[in-house]
Motif scaffolding. Sequence first.
Motif, mmCIF file in Angstrom:
data_model
loop_
_atom_site.group_PDB
_atom_site.id
_atom_site.type_symbol
_atom_site.label_atom_id
_atom_site.label_comp_id
_atom_site.label_asym_id
_atom_site.label_seq_id
_atom_site.Cartn_x
_atom_site.Cartn_y
_atom_site.Cartn_z
ATOM 1 N N PHE A 51 0.840 -1.190 0.000
ATOM 2 C CA PHE A 51 0.000 0.000 0.000
ATOM 3 C C PHE A 51 0.882 1.249 0.000
ATOM 4 O O PHE A 51 2.100 1.167 0.173
ATOM 5 N N TYR A 52 0.256 2.410 -0.175
ATOM 6 C CA TYR A 52 0.969 3.685 -0.134
ATOM 7 C C TYR A 52 0.938 4.257 1.283
ATOM 8 O O TYR A 52 -0.085 4.221 1.950
ATOM 9 N N SER A 53 2.084 4.798 1.736
ATOM 10 C CA SER A 53 2.163 5.493 3.019
ATOM 11 C C SER A 53 3.003 6.755 2.839
ATOM 12 O O SER A 53 4.131 6.683 2.341
ATOM 13 N N ALA A 54 2.486 7.897 3.255
ATOM 14 C CA ALA A 54 3.221 9.165 3.147
ATOM 15 C C ALA A 54 4.511 9.129 3.972
ATOM 16 O O ALA A 54 5.492 9.784 3.632
ATOM 17 N N GLY A 55 4.546 8.376 5.057
ATOM 18 C CA GLY A 55 5.731 8.289 5.901
ATOM 19 C C GLY A 55 6.850 7.442 5.320
ATOM 20 O O GLY A 55 7.943 7.401 5.860
ATOM 21 N N CYS A 56 6.582 6.776 4.212
ATOM 22 C CA CYS A 56 7.599 5.900 3.611
ATOM 23 C C CYS A 56 8.122 6.454 2.285
ATOM 24 O O CYS A 56 8.589 5.691 1.439
ATOM 25 N N GLN A 57 8.079 7.753 2.100
ATOM 26 C CA GLN A 57 8.641 8.372 0.895
ATOM 27 C C GLN A 57 10.154 8.373 1.019
ATOM 28 O O GLN A 57 10.724 9.228 1.670
ATOM 29 N N TYR A 58 10.830 7.405 0.429
ATOM 30 C CA TYR A 58 12.277 7.287 0.544
ATOM 31 C C TYR A 58 12.996 7.678 -0.739
ATOM 32 O O TYR A 58 14.172 7.396 -0.902
ATOM 33 N N SER A 59 12.307 8.372 -1.636
ATOM 34 C CA SER A 59 12.891 8.811 -2.900
ATOM 35 C C SER A 59 12.774 10.324 -3.035
ATOM 36 O O SER A 59 11.865 10.942 -2.479
ATOM 37 N N ALA A 60 13.704 10.920 -3.780
ATOM 38 C CA ALA A 60 13.652 12.355 -4.040
ATOM 39 C C ALA A 60 12.488 12.695 -4.968
ATOM 40 O O ALA A 60 12.045 13.835 -5.030
ATOM 41 N N VAL A 61 11.984 11.704 -5.695
ATOM 42 C CA VAL A 61 10.876 11.907 -6.615
ATOM 43 C C VAL A 61 9.664 11.179 -6.040
ATOM 44 O O VAL A 61 9.443 10.003 -6.306
ATOM 45 N N PRO A 62 8.891 11.869 -5.200
ATOM 46 C CA PRO A 62 7.751 11.197 -4.558
ATOM 47 C C PRO A 62 6.670 10.813 -5.561
ATOM 48 O O PRO A 62 6.504 11.455 -6.591
ATOM 49 N N SER A 63 5.977 9.763 -5.254
ATOM 50 C CA SER A 63 4.855 9.316 -6.078
ATOM 51 C C SER A 63 3.812 8.722 -5.137
ATOM 52 O O SER A 63 4.034 8.607 -3.939
ATOM 53 N N PHE A 64 2.698 8.346 -5.715
ATOM 54 C CA PHE A 64 1.660 7.699 -4.924
ATOM 55 C C PHE A 64 1.658 6.188 -5.174
ATOM 56 O O PHE A 64 0.686 5.504 -4.891
ATOM 57 N N ASP A 65 2.773 5.677 -5.691
ATOM 58 C CA ASP A 65 2.912 4.229 -5.884
ATOM 59 C C ASP A 65 2.990 3.546 -4.523
ATOM 60 O O ASP A 65 3.366 4.151 -3.522
ATOM 61 N N LYS A 66 2.692 2.269 -4.511
ATOM 62 C CA LYS A 66 2.761 1.488 -3.273
ATOM 63 C C LYS A 66 4.210 1.449 -2.787
ATOM 64 O O LYS A 66 5.100 1.025 -3.514
ATOM 65 N N ASN A 67 4.432 1.923 -1.577
ATOM 66 C CA ASN A 67 5.786 2.004 -1.024
ATOM 67 C C ASN A 67 5.897 1.354 0.357
ATOM 68 O O ASN A 67 6.906 1.507 1.030
ATOM 69 N N SER A 68 4.865 0.631 0.751
ATOM 70 C CA SER A 68 4.830 0.006 2.079
ATOM 71 C C SER A 68 4.246 -1.395 1.974
ATOM 72 O O SER A 68 3.517 -1.710 1.035
ATOM 73 N N TRP A 69 4.595 -2.187 2.980
ATOM 74 C CA TRP A 69 4.100 -3.563 3.042
ATOM 75 C C TRP A 69 3.456 -3.843 4.385
ATOM 76 O O TRP A 69 3.851 -3.301 5.409
ATOM 77 N N GLN A 70 2.499 -4.742 4.357
ATOM 78 C CA GLN A 70 2.020 -5.353 5.586
ATOM 79 C C GLN A 70 2.746 -6.697 5.650
ATOM 80 O O GLN A 70 2.672 -7.486 4.696
ATOM 81 N N LEU A 71 3.475 -6.920 6.734
ATOM 82 C CA LEU A 71 4.268 -8.140 6.898
ATOM 83 C C LEU A 71 3.663 -9.024 7.967
ATOM 84 O O LEU A 71 3.101 -8.528 8.941
ATOM 85 N N LYS A 72 3.801 -10.332 7.792
ATOM 86 C CA LYS A 72 3.290 -11.285 8.784
ATOM 87 C C LYS A 72 4.385 -12.276 9.120
ATOM 88 O O LYS A 72 5.076 -12.791 8.249
ATOM 89 N N ARG A 73 4.546 -12.533 10.414
ATOM 90 C CA ARG A 73 5.523 -13.522 10.882
ATOM 91 C C ARG A 73 4.935 -14.898 10.642
ATOM 92 O O ARG A 73 3.873 -15.244 11.155
ATOM 93 N N VAL A 74 5.642 -15.727 9.838
ATOM 94 C CA VAL A 74 5.129 -17.050 9.476
ATOM 95 C C VAL A 74 5.968 -18.186 10.060
ATOM 96 O O VAL A 74 5.537 -19.337 10.057
ATOM 97 N N SER A 75 7.167 -17.888 10.508
ATOM 98 C CA SER A 75 7.985 -18.951 11.127
ATOM 99 C C SER A 75 8.988 -18.361 12.089
ATOM 100 O O SER A 75 9.206 -17.192 12.148
#
Length: 121
Positions: free
Chosen positions: A97-121
């Motif tokens: 998904f997109y998160s404004a707090g995860c803009q890690y590029s000098a050229v911001p966009s509204f592309d998906k830049n974040s993940w929801q992660l789940k512990r599986v093991s």
Amino acid sequence: MIRLRAVALTIGAAAAALTLTMGTAQAAPGDTSTMCSSSLTPGGYVDVQWWNSGGCGSGFNPNTKKIMQLTGYPVGTVVNACASTWPPAGWTIVSSFYSAGCQYSAVPSFDKNSWQLKRVS
């Protein structure tokens, strides 16, 4: 005088490295820390926020990041993280998904830049 400076610089760098190593080794699950983007995110951590800070230099690129310790969370735990570093072993990407707090590029966009992660093991 030059030798004294070199020795002092070497001792200071070694102390700083030891402090960073000790700080990350003793972190509990969910603990956060702030670091400059020029440093690699340590193993077991993910980036959770990016911004620009004068303390880490200048320029247009976001240069500071908050990292969060994931080691020690139980299986089934779900967290959100920036897509700027891969999840640690045992974690899988559930969604993106997109998160404004995860803009890690000098050229911001509204592309998906974040993940929801789940512990599986």
